[in-house]
Design a protein around this motif. Structure first.
Motif, PDB file in Angstrom:
ATOM      1  N   GLU A  76       0.853  -1.250  -0.034  1.00  0.00           N
ATOM      2  CA  GLU A  76       0.109   0.011  -0.061  1.00  0.00           C
ATOM      3  C   GLU A  76       0.641   1.155   0.030  1.00  0.00           C
ATOM      4  OE1 GLU A  76      -2.515  -0.213   3.458  1.00  0.00           O
ATOM      5  OE2 GLU A  76      -3.523  -2.248   2.485  1.00  0.00           O
ATOM      6  N   ILE A  77       1.828   1.433  -0.773  1.00  0.00           N
ATOM      7  CA  ILE A  77       2.663   2.346  -0.824  1.00  0.00           C
ATOM      8  C   ILE A  77       2.162   3.406  -1.685  1.00  0.00           C
ATOM      9  CG2 ILE A  77       5.096   3.339  -1.842  1.00  0.00           C
ATOM     10  CD1 ILE A  77       5.099   1.216   0.677  1.00  0.00           C
ATOM     11  N   THR A  78       2.129   4.537  -1.192  1.00  0.00           N
ATOM     12  CA  THR A  78       1.217   5.832  -1.574  1.00  0.00           C
ATOM     13  C   THR A  78       2.002   6.663  -2.613  1.00  0.00           C
ATOM     14  OG1 THR A  78       1.537   7.141   0.287  1.00  0.00           O
ATOM     15  CG2 THR A  78      -0.826   5.373   0.086  1.00  0.00           C
ATOM     16  N   VAL A  79       3.189   6.689  -2.545  1.00  0.00           N
ATOM     17  CA  VAL A  79       4.049   7.514  -3.403  1.00  0.00           C
ATOM     18  C   VAL A  79       4.001   7.245  -4.793  1.00  0.00           C
ATOM     19  CG1 VAL A  79       5.484   8.091  -1.356  1.00  0.00           C
ATOM     20  CG2 VAL A  79       6.372   6.539  -2.975  1.00  0.00           C
ATOM     21  N   GLU A  80       4.476   8.269  -5.519  1.00  0.00           N
ATOM     22  CA  GLU A  80       4.590   8.003  -7.017  1.00  0.00           C
ATOM     23  C   GLU A  80       5.589   7.011  -7.306  1.00  0.00           C
ATOM     24  OE1 GLU A  80       6.049  10.336 -11.035  1.00  0.00           O
ATOM     25  OE2 GLU A  80       5.399  11.532  -9.242  1.00  0.00           O
ATOM     26  N   THR A  81       5.511   5.982  -8.190  1.00  0.00           N
ATOM     27  CA  THR A  81       6.359   4.911  -8.510  1.00  0.00           C
ATOM     28  C   THR A  81       6.750   4.644  -9.941  1.00  0.00           C
ATOM     29  OG1 THR A  81       5.619   3.856  -6.401  1.00  0.00           O
ATOM     30  CG2 THR A  81       7.086   2.455  -8.173  1.00  0.00           C
ATOM     31  N   VAL A  82       8.060   4.765 -10.213  1.00  0.00           N
ATOM     32  CA  VAL A  82       8.588   4.651 -11.539  1.00  0.00           C
ATOM     33  C   VAL A  82       9.318   3.300 -11.755  1.00  0.00           C
ATOM     34  CG1 VAL A  82       9.938   5.558 -13.373  1.00  0.00           C
ATOM     35  CG2 VAL A  82       8.296   6.937 -11.920  1.00  0.00           C
ATOM     36  N   THR A  83       9.066   2.723 -12.831  1.00  0.00           N
ATOM     37  CA  THR A  83       9.776   1.218 -12.633  1.00  0.00           C
ATOM     38  C   THR A  83      10.845   1.113 -13.669  1.00  0.00           C
ATOM     39  OG1 THR A  83       8.381   0.090 -14.061  1.00  0.00           O
ATOM     40  CG2 THR A  83       7.915  -0.157 -11.480  1.00  0.00           C
ATOM     41  N   TYR A  84      12.020   0.335 -13.609  1.00  0.00           N
ATOM     42  CA  TYR A  84      13.071   0.373 -14.623  1.00  0.00           C
ATOM     43  C   TYR A  84      12.856  -1.532 -14.810  1.00  0.00           C
ATOM     44  CZ  TYR A  84      16.224  -1.149 -10.718  1.00  0.00           C
ATOM     45  OH  TYR A  84      16.972  -1.698  -9.822  1.00  0.00           O
ATOM     46  N   ALA A  85      13.266  -1.738 -16.056  1.00  0.00           N
ATOM     47  CA  ALA A  85      13.061  -3.247 -16.600  1.00  0.00           C
ATOM     48  C   ALA A  85      14.088  -4.081 -16.068  1.00  0.00           C
ATOM     49  CB  ALA A  85      13.241  -3.282 -18.121  1.00  0.00           C
ATOM     50  N   GLU A  86      15.210  -4.030 -15.820  1.00  0.00           N
ATOM     51  CA  GLU A  86      16.022  -5.034 -15.297  1.00  0.00           C
ATOM     52  C   GLU A  86      17.415  -4.387 -15.086  1.00  0.00           C
ATOM     53  OE1 GLU A  86      17.012  -7.160 -13.369  1.00  0.00           O
ATOM     54  OE2 GLU A  86      15.728  -8.779 -14.229  1.00  0.00           O
ATOM     55  N   PHE A  87      18.402  -5.005 -14.329  1.00  0.00           N
ATOM     56  CA  PHE A  87      19.646  -4.610 -14.066  1.00  0.00           C
ATOM     57  C   PHE A  87      20.617  -5.430 -14.815  1.00  0.00           C
ATOM     58  CE2 PHE A  87      23.698  -4.818 -11.734  1.00  0.00           C
ATOM     59  CZ  PHE A  87      23.836  -3.555 -11.593  1.00  0.00           C
ATOM     60  N   PRO A  88      21.602  -4.890 -15.488  1.00  0.00           N
ATOM     61  CA  PRO A  88      21.973  -3.384 -15.536  1.00  0.00           C
ATOM     62  C   PRO A  88      21.093  -2.611 -16.535  1.00  0.00           C
ATOM     63  CG  PRO A  88      23.659  -4.898 -16.789  1.00  0.00           C
ATOM     64  CD  PRO A  88      22.835  -5.857 -16.164  1.00  0.00           C
ATOM     65  N   GLY A  89      20.661  -3.215 -17.289  1.00  0.00           N
ATOM     66  CA  GLY A  89      19.507  -2.669 -18.216  1.00  0.00           C
ATOM     67  C   GLY A  89      20.122  -2.014 -19.517  1.00  0.00           C
ATOM     68  N   VAL A  90      19.192  -1.918 -20.369  1.00  0.00           N
ATOM     69  CA  VAL A  90      19.368  -1.092 -21.575  1.00  0.00           C
ATOM     70  C   VAL A  90      19.540   0.336 -21.273  1.00  0.00           C
ATOM     71  CG1 VAL A  90      18.934  -0.496 -24.018  1.00  0.00           C
ATOM     72  CG2 VAL A  90      18.922  -2.864 -23.143  1.00  0.00           C
ATOM     73  N   VAL A  91      18.406   0.751 -20.514  1.00  0.00           N
ATOM     74  CA  VAL A  91      18.106   1.896 -19.777  1.00  0.00           C
ATOM     75  C   VAL A  91      18.333   1.676 -18.083  1.00  0.00           C
ATOM     76  CG1 VAL A  91      16.753   3.771 -19.070  1.00  0.00           C
ATOM     77  CG2 VAL A  91      16.583   2.644 -21.416  1.00  0.00           C
ATOM     78  N   THR A  92      19.512   2.267 -17.889  1.00  0.00           N
ATOM     79  CA  THR A  92      19.894   1.917 -16.573  1.00  0.00           C
ATOM     80  C   THR A  92      18.861   2.427 -15.486  1.00  0.00           C
ATOM     81  OG1 THR A  92      21.371   3.903 -16.104  1.00  0.00           O
ATOM     82  CG2 THR A  92      22.418   2.212 -17.155  1.00  0.00           C
ATOM     83  N   PRO A  93      19.056   1.943 -14.333  1.00  0.00           N
ATOM     84  CA  PRO A  93      18.389   2.702 -13.106  1.00  0.00           C
ATOM     85  C   PRO A  93      18.473   3.940 -12.881  1.00  0.00           C
ATOM     86  CG  PRO A  93      19.299   0.448 -12.486  1.00  0.00           C
ATOM     87  CD  PRO A  93      19.632   0.529 -13.652  1.00  0.00           C
ATOM     88  N   GLU A  94      19.846   4.410 -13.071  1.00  0.00           N
ATOM     89  CA  GLU A  94      20.219   5.837 -12.622  1.00  0.00           C
ATOM     90  C   GLU A  94      19.599   6.650 -13.714  1.00  0.00           C
ATOM     91  OE1 GLU A  94      22.343   2.900 -10.276  1.00  0.00           O
ATOM     92  OE2 GLU A  94      22.572   3.103 -12.653  1.00  0.00           O
ATOM     93  N   GLU A  95      19.646   6.152 -15.122  1.00  0.00           N
ATOM     94  CA  GLU A  95      19.051   6.950 -16.144  1.00  0.00           C
ATOM     95  C   GLU A  95      17.419   7.170 -15.935  1.00  0.00           C
ATOM     96  OE1 GLU A  95      22.029   5.984 -19.711  1.00  0.00           O
ATOM     97  OE2 GLU A  95      20.594   4.264 -19.231  1.00  0.00           O
TER      98      GLU A  95
END
Length: 391
Positions: A76-95
Motif C-alpha cells: 500500500e505504498i502511496t508515493v509515485e512509483t517509476v519502474t525500470y526493466a532490469e539490471f544492468p538494463g539497456v536503460v540503467t536504473p540511474e538513467e
C-alpha cells in the motif's frame, strides 16, 4: 504492520525542514532502512538498486525494479512509483531516475554516508549538473524513535525474550532426559526458528529490511570471542553459554542477550558474571537525558575496571538500535552525542577471558524523560540463569 500515513507525513515534514536548513533541494535514499523509514516500503536488497527521491518541497518519487511493482502495491505504498526493466538494463536504473527527475529542482542532492563510490559515480553521471552532498539529515531523524515506532520495538522485545527462554528450555530438556546436549549451531537454529515462527503466527503481513530474528550462540572457550559464529561444538555441563539474540517487528529491532551457566557455577564463573551484571546495571541506569554516550560508556566500563577486569574488555557498552540492529548513536568513548528522549540503545558490557569464557548481558533500553526503560525483561540475576535438568 504498516504505520499510519500520519507518521510518514510527519517524517517528511521534518525532513523538509532539515533539508532547508542544509540548503539541499532533496534527499536521495538508497538503503532499505532509509526507504522503509520514509515510505514504509520494504524490499530485499540485491544488485538492483532502489532510489527514493524526497524533495524539500513536493511529492516523493520511488524508482524500483519492475519485478517489485506488485510487492509495492501489496504494501500500500502511496508515493509515485517509476519502474525500470532490469539490471544492468539497456536503460540503467540511474538513467530512469534522471528521466523521472527531469524538470525538478535538483541543484544540491543529499545522500547518505553509506552510498558506495561506485553508486555515487553512476548517479553523478546520470543526473548531470547536480551536486551530490553527504548529509546526516535522515540519520538525525532516526536517532529518536517516533511514538508510533515504540510499540513495534516492544513487540519485538517480547518475542526476543521468548527466544531466550526457548534456548534455555532446549538445553534443560536434554539435561532432564539425560540425552546428548545440543550443539551451538542447533541452539542457534532452534531460537531463530522460534522467533521467525512467532512473527508469522502473530502478523498477517511480515516485512523486514534484513532479518526477522537472529542469534549468535557460543559456549565454553568459544564464548570468549565476542563475535564468534556458532560452531558444531556441543555444550556441556560446566559451560558458560552466551545467547546473543535479536528480533524485529516491521524491522524495528531489539537485542536481548543473556549469559547462562550449565550446572552449578564455580567461584570463577560467579565472579565474572556478577561483575558484568553490576556493570550492566550501572551502565543502564546512566542512560539518562542530557548525558553523553561517552560519559555513559566510561561509567559502565569503569565498573569492570574497578573489579580488575580491564584487560578482559573487548568492546564498548552499546549502540543505537532502530530499523537496523546497529545504528547511531554509539555508546563509546568517541561519541559525544547527548542522549535525548526516544533514543533506543543496547546496554551490553562484556567480560571475555581467553581460554575460559565470555560473559555478556544486554538489554534494549529506551531513553525517556523519566529515566531509562528496559524493553527487554528476561531475568538478569545469576540464579535465574543457571540451567539444570530438574523437572
Amino acid at each position: 504492520m504498516r504505520l499510519p500515513d500520519t507518521f510518514y507525513a510527519t517524517v517528511r515534514a521534518r525532513l523538509g525542514d532539515a533539508l532547508a536548513k542544509r540548503d539541499l533541494d532533496g534527499f536521495l535514499a538508497t538503503t532499505p532502512a532509509d526507504v522503509a523509514f520514509l515510505t514504509g516500503f520494504f524490499y530485499i536488497a540485491t544488485e538492483r538498486p532502489v532510489y527514493l527521491w524526497m524533495p524539500r518541497e513536493g511529492d516523493p518519487l520511488l524508482v524500483i525494479p519492475r519485478l517489485d511493482e506488485e510487492y509495492a502495491a501489496q504494501q500500500e505504498i502511496t508515493v509515485e512509483t517509476v519502474t525500470y526493466a532490469e539490471f544492468p538494463g539497456v536503460v540503467t536504473p540511474e538513467e530512469t531516475l534522471a528521466a523521472a527527475l527531469s524538470g525538478r529542482r535538483t541543484r544540491r542532492i543529499g545522500v547518505g554516508a553509506s552510498l558506495s563510490i561506485g553508486a555515487l559515480d553512476k548517479l553523478t553521471w546520470a543526473i548531470g549538473g547536480a551536486s551530490l552532498v553527504t548529509t546526516d539529515a535522515v540519520a538525525q531523524l532516526r536517532l529518536c524513535k517516533f511514538p508510533e515506532e515504540i510499540p513495534l520495538h516492544e513487540a519485538a522485545a517480547r518475542i526476543c525474550d521468548e527466544m531466550l527462554a526457548a534456548g534455555r528450555e532446549l538445553i534443560a530438556d536434554a539435561l532432564a532426559r539425560g540425552t546428548e546436549l545440543p550443539r551451538e549451531d542447533e541452539i542457534a537454529r532452534h531460537v531463530i526458528g522460534y522467533g521467525t515462527d512467532r512473527m508469522y503466527a502473530d502478523y498477517d503481513r511480515v516485512v523486514y529490511t534484513t532479518k526477522l530474528a537472529g542469534g549468535l550462540v557460543y559456549a565454553g572457550p568459544n564464548s570468549a570471542l565476542p563475535h564468534g559464529l556458532p560452531t558444531r561444538r556441543r555444550v556441556r555441563p560446566g559451560d558458560t553459554l552466551i545467547l546473543s539474540l535479536g528480533a524485529a517487528v516491521a524491522s524495528r529491532f531489539v537485542e536481548s542477550e543473556r549469559t547462562f551457566v550449565i550446572g552449578e557455577p564455580t567461584a570463577e564463573q560467579r565472579r565474572y558474571y556478577e561483575a558484568d551484571r553490576e556493570a550492566q546495571q550501572v551502565g543502564t541506569e546512566a542512560m539518562r537525558v542530557g548525558r553523553t554516550c561517552a560519559e555513559v560508556n566510561r561509567e559502565c566500563l569503569d565498573v569492570l575496571r574497578g573489579h580488575g577486569l580491564g584487560d578482559y574488555i573487548r568492546h564498548r557498552q552499546g549502540h543505537g538500535i532502530g530499523l537496523q540492529n546497529h545504528e547511531a548513536p554509539w555508546v563509546e568513548d568517541g561519541d559525544d552525542t547527548v542522549l535525548a528522549p526516544g533514543m533506543l540503545l543496547s546496554s551490553e558490557p562484556g567480560v571475555y577471558v581467553p581460554g575460559h569464557a565470555g560473559y555478556r548481558i544486554s538489554d534494549t533500553v529506551l531513553v525517556t524523560d523519566a529515566g531509562p526503560r528496559r524493553l527487554t525483561s528476561y531475568p538478569r540475576d545469576l540464579a535465574s540463569n543457571v540451567i539444570e535438568g530438574v523437572r
